[in-house]
Write an enzyme that holds these catalytic residues in place. Sequence first.
Site, short mmCIF file in Angstrom:
data_model
loop_
_atom_site.label_atom_id
_atom_site.label_comp_id
_atom_site.label_asym_id
_atom_site.label_seq_id
_atom_site.Cartn_x
_atom_site.Cartn_y
_atom_site.Cartn_z
CG HIS A 74 -8.80 -5.18 -2.12
ND1 HIS A 74 -7.74 -4.38 -2.44
CD2 HIS A 74 -8.71 -5.36 -0.78
CE1 HIS A 74 -7.05 -4.08 -1.34
NE2 HIS A 74 -7.62 -4.68 -0.32
CG ASP A 100 -7.82 -3.01 -5.78
OD1 ASP A 100 -6.99 -2.76 -4.89
OD2 ASP A 100 -8.42 -4.10 -5.88
CE1 TYR A 130 -4.12 -1.72 0.25
CE2 TYR A 130 -3.25 -2.78 2.22
CZ TYR A 130 -4.21 -2.68 1.24
OH TYR A 130 -5.28 -3.55 1.24
#
Length: 499
Positions: free
Chosen positions: A355, A263, A235
């Site tokens: 995800h 995403d 991230y």
Amino acid sequence: MLSAQTISEYASRDSCWIIVHGKVYDVTEFLDEHPGGSKIILKYAGNDATEAYEPIHPPNAIIDNLPSEKHLGDVDPSTVTKVVKVISEAENKRQALIAKRPPLDEILNLHDFEAIAKVILPDKAWAYYSSASDDEITIRENRAAYQRVWFRPRILRDVTVVDWSTTILGQKSSLPVYISATALGKLGHPDGELNLTRAAGKHGVIQMIPTLASCSFDEILDAAKPDQSLFLQLYVNRDRSITKRYVQHAEARGVKGLFITVDAPQLGRREKDMRMKFVGDDAGARVQENMSGVKKDEGVARAISSFIDPSLSWKDIPWFRGITKMPIILKGVSTPEDALLALEAGVQGIVLSNHGGRQLDTSRSGLENLIEIAAALKTRGPWPNPNFSVFVDGGVRRASDVLKALALGASAVGIGRGFLYAFCSYGEAGVEKAFKILGCIQEEFEMNLRLLGARNLNELVPEMVDASALQSHVGTPKDNLFDSTYQPLRLAEFKTAKL
């Protein structure tokens, strides 16, 4: 050394000390910036907070993120009063259920692990792990998509010997599967992600280390075998200097691939998790400590995501290519348009992922997107492209699912929750059993390859599957095993009261 009595005098908002792992810290100035809110810290003000800290922070989080002058020293163990922990009725019941788990040799598939985890996990942990966004259409579609693809097996081939080993980003793997990143492993088991690392090292499976792991990055690397291949899920932090240090440290320690999550400019609205009000109790993650403006009453997912940079864009890809020589994979691609942009940007691959259904609800499955994306990439060079991998994750529970994705053009497949629930249920031994079920020691891959008429993964071709119904979102046969563990969303409830 500091005595417990001295520490207990600093138990207010104006002056707050806590003990973590036998060390004393002054967290007064950090109270309002704590991602989980100040309430949980103040609950342990002047006392030992280790038990609340441990499940949801890497062990070095407080050391790395508090200024050195706030590290006050060791607590004198002789002054600490042993607190007798009162075990709740709910916890007693949970432990009794754990004791009554089926023997591991009775576990036949990955659905079994999920069913057991649903029963034995604390409610808040199950809500976090199992939750998906909004109406949870996509998480169910991820599973249903595989039931809309049918095999077209070939016959009369000598399948005495079949081989399902492969290479993923140039790294040997005993399975055409890698362990996809899932966060906060210690919510489900005291050893957290180390269960995956140890089992993967024994069986030649590649683990993707999550940014939001409960265990520290170095703790995971230290648990790995010297020649064990690992990937890193990233991230991207708003503070790019933090991201740069993290990526370059990972490369220096031998990580073989960088999977950048693309995403999640904001994490999805996961209502099961939100209804638990998890953060008011004990949530938080290392990478966002010292941050403010955090959502503290909407579940752990919102709280642990406050550091993620929503400005991440295509213009940042050259920067990433400049700070690392690791292969760069964009995780969370859904369209042919973005797949082609990724190819043009010079990265080494993409993951077709939504995800795990936790982001934009009613997004299509990675498997469904694979057909269009493979067709688009075929127009831009050789296929399969040796310099550009296409991975798929989401909804995979069987080796047959993996083979369908490979036949349609996937390079390999990621499994997240399947392995997560395995270690939540049985620890490291559960992960090893999951590998065995899939094919590290025969089982599903061997059987399916033989029945399909493929002696190795190179013999899997699109003609071996019928995907004509994949885009038809009606009429899928019911998946009873999945449906039996899926927990439906619920509406707001009245408080129990005598009328």
